[in-house]
Design a protein around this motif. Structure first.
Motif, mmCIF file in Angstrom:
data_model
loop_
_atom_site.group_PDB
_atom_site.id
_atom_site.type_symbol
_atom_site.label_atom_id
_atom_site.label_comp_id
_atom_site.label_asym_id
_atom_site.label_seq_id
_atom_site.Cartn_x
_atom_site.Cartn_y
_atom_site.Cartn_z
ATOM 1 N N LYS A 173 1.318 111.919 49.298
ATOM 2 C CA LYS A 173 2.562 112.370 48.684
ATOM 3 C C LYS A 173 3.188 113.488 49.519
ATOM 4 O O LYS A 173 2.508 114.162 50.295
ATOM 5 C CB LYS A 173 2.290 112.893 47.271
ATOM 6 N N GLN A 174 4.468 113.689 49.294
ATOM 7 C CA GLN A 174 5.151 114.809 49.931
ATOM 8 C C GLN A 174 4.745 116.117 49.235
ATOM 9 O O GLN A 174 4.480 116.134 48.041
ATOM 10 C CB GLN A 174 6.671 114.629 49.828
ATOM 11 N N PRO A 175 4.681 117.219 49.980
ATOM 12 C CA PRO A 175 4.396 118.517 49.353
ATOM 13 C C PRO A 175 5.378 118.800 48.217
ATOM 14 O O PRO A 175 6.553 118.427 48.298
ATOM 15 C CB PRO A 175 4.564 119.515 50.507
ATOM 16 N N GLN A 176 4.891 119.404 47.172
ATOM 17 C CA GLN A 176 5.663 119.791 45.994
ATOM 18 C C GLN A 176 6.082 118.596 45.135
ATOM 19 O O GLN A 176 6.945 118.718 44.262
ATOM 20 C CB GLN A 176 6.900 120.626 46.384
ATOM 21 N N ALA A 177 5.457 117.443 45.394
ATOM 22 C CA ALA A 177 5.753 116.258 44.579
ATOM 23 C C ALA A 177 5.095 116.392 43.204
ATOM 24 O O ALA A 177 4.134 117.145 43.019
ATOM 25 C CB ALA A 177 5.252 114.995 45.277
ATOM 26 N N ASP A 178 5.628 115.663 42.246
ATOM 27 C CA ASP A 178 5.011 115.616 40.914
ATOM 28 C C ASP A 178 3.764 114.740 40.971
ATOM 29 O O ASP A 178 3.799 113.625 41.499
ATOM 30 C CB ASP A 178 5.991 115.026 39.890
ATOM 31 N N ILE A 179 2.679 115.248 40.407
ATOM 32 C CA ILE A 179 1.414 114.510 40.353
ATOM 33 C C ILE A 179 0.996 114.406 38.894
ATOM 34 O O ILE A 179 1.085 115.376 38.142
ATOM 35 C CB ILE A 179 0.302 115.220 41.157
ATOM 36 N N TYR A 180 0.535 113.224 38.499
ATOM 37 C CA TYR A 180 0.069 113.049 37.128
ATOM 38 C C TYR A 180 -1.147 113.940 36.845
ATOM 39 O O TYR A 180 -2.082 114.009 37.655
ATOM 40 C CB TYR A 180 -0.296 111.596 36.858
ATOM 41 N N PHE A 247 4.077 117.100 25.134
ATOM 42 C CA PHE A 247 3.489 116.055 25.962
ATOM 43 C C PHE A 247 3.684 116.413 27.428
ATOM 44 O O PHE A 247 4.820 116.469 27.916
ATOM 45 C CB PHE A 247 4.106 114.695 25.633
ATOM 46 N N LEU A 248 2.582 116.681 28.108
ATOM 47 C CA LEU A 248 2.615 117.037 29.526
ATOM 48 C C LEU A 248 2.105 115.850 30.328
ATOM 49 O O LEU A 248 1.028 115.328 30.059
ATOM 50 C CB LEU A 248 1.733 118.261 29.788
ATOM 51 N N ALA A 249 2.877 115.436 31.290
ATOM 52 C CA ALA A 249 2.484 114.270 32.085
ATOM 53 C C ALA A 249 2.187 114.643 33.543
ATOM 54 O O ALA A 249 1.225 114.152 34.138
ATOM 55 C CB ALA A 249 3.566 113.193 32.036
ATOM 56 N N THR A 250 3.044 115.492 34.135
ATOM 57 C CA THR A 250 2.905 115.800 35.555
ATOM 58 C C THR A 250 2.896 117.302 35.775
ATOM 59 O O THR A 250 3.211 118.093 34.864
ATOM 60 C CB THR A 250 4.057 115.197 36.362
ATOM 61 N N ILE A 251 2.551 117.673 36.989
ATOM 62 C CA ILE A 251 2.651 119.071 37.415
ATOM 63 C C ILE A 251 2.986 119.073 38.894
ATOM 64 O O ILE A 251 2.638 118.149 39.636
ATOM 65 C CB ILE A 251 1.321 119.832 37.161
#
Length: 255
Positions: A173-180, A247-251
């Motif tokens: 992934k690209q830096p600072q991308a959203d990750i589950y 509901f939290l999905a990504t960070i």
């Protein structure tokens, strides 16, 4: 069916049993002393009195056994009475609960009703309890204990950032991308034996405490941001400071 009816029926019998046993203990002390001193008249009298108390204990126990054997625990679980009363008590006690029979979430616990064996599971721990009120108290007590446990939000967010960096590399992934967050959990607990000690519900509870904390960045100054998802299966349900579900999905972590 309602266990509270059995509980009320047993109360006077418990008191009678307690009184009879206390009387027998008192008589035993007297009998011991009378036997030692050779006071045979008093000894004979108190032995007869103890025999009467023993008969009373036996009678009370037979009644208690009859009440207990007459309670159809299997039907109580299978017909949904236990679950219905449990949910009602949760509402009365302010215990958040979601889900459908026989599996529920009482954040951060997962509760399962085993109707075949009349057992309850709090996460993986089997709880032998057929009184809904007592079970809800067990859950609430566990929640209060968890909430009082020490938690270092800064340490946790740093560990989360390390897992995030590893996921960025592994997933290309690209830096600072959203990750589950569900993906990060697997990096935090990569092996099955780790997940037994730190399951996803425990992870959700730590996320909730981080969400409610005042920590806004990692030790090296990176900020973080939680995000939603259209895929509800990827979202992790938590409760905020006001007891409202989020509901939290990504960070993502960013400079």
């Amino acid at each position: 069916m309602n266990y509270e009816n059995l509980y009320q029926d047993m109360q006077p019998l418990e008191k009678s049993l307690k009184d009879s046993i206390a009387s027998m203990q008192k008589l035993f002390k007297a009998i011991h002393k009378e036997n030692e001193n050779g006071d045979i008249k008093s000894l004979a009298r108190d032995l007869n009195a103890m025999s009467e108390s023993a008969a009373s204990v036996s009678f009370t126990l037979e009644n208690m056994i009859g009440f207990v054997n007459g309670f159809d625990t299997k039907s109580y679980f299978e017909n949904g009475d236990f679950a219905e009363q449990m949910l009602q008590i949760c509402q009365e006690k302010g215990v958040d609960v979601r889900g459908d029979f026989p599996v529920y979430e009482m954040f951060p616990y997962r509760v399962k009703l085993d109707t075949e064996n009349q057992d309850l599971y709090l996460d993986r721990k089997k709880i032998q309890c057929v009184r809904p009120q007592s079970f809800v108290e067990i859950v609430r007590g566990g929640q209060e204990k968890l909430n009082k446990a020490s938690f270092n939000a800064l340490t946790f967010v740093n560990e989360l950032a390390d897992a995030y960096d590893m996921a960025i590399l592994k997933q290309n992934k690209q830096p600072q991308a959203d990750i589950y967050l569900t993906s990060l959990y697997k990096f935090l607990a990569p092996m099955g034996r780790f997940r037994r000690d730190y399951d996803q519900q425990s992870f959700a509870f730590d996320l909730a405490r981080l969400y409610m904390s005042e920590v806004e960045e990692t030790k090296n100054g990176r900020k973080f941001q939680f995000g939603p998802s259209r895929n509800n299966g990827k979202a992790i349900r938590i409760l905020d400071r006001d007891g409202q579900e989020q509901f939290l999905a990504t960070i993502r972590f960013y400079e």
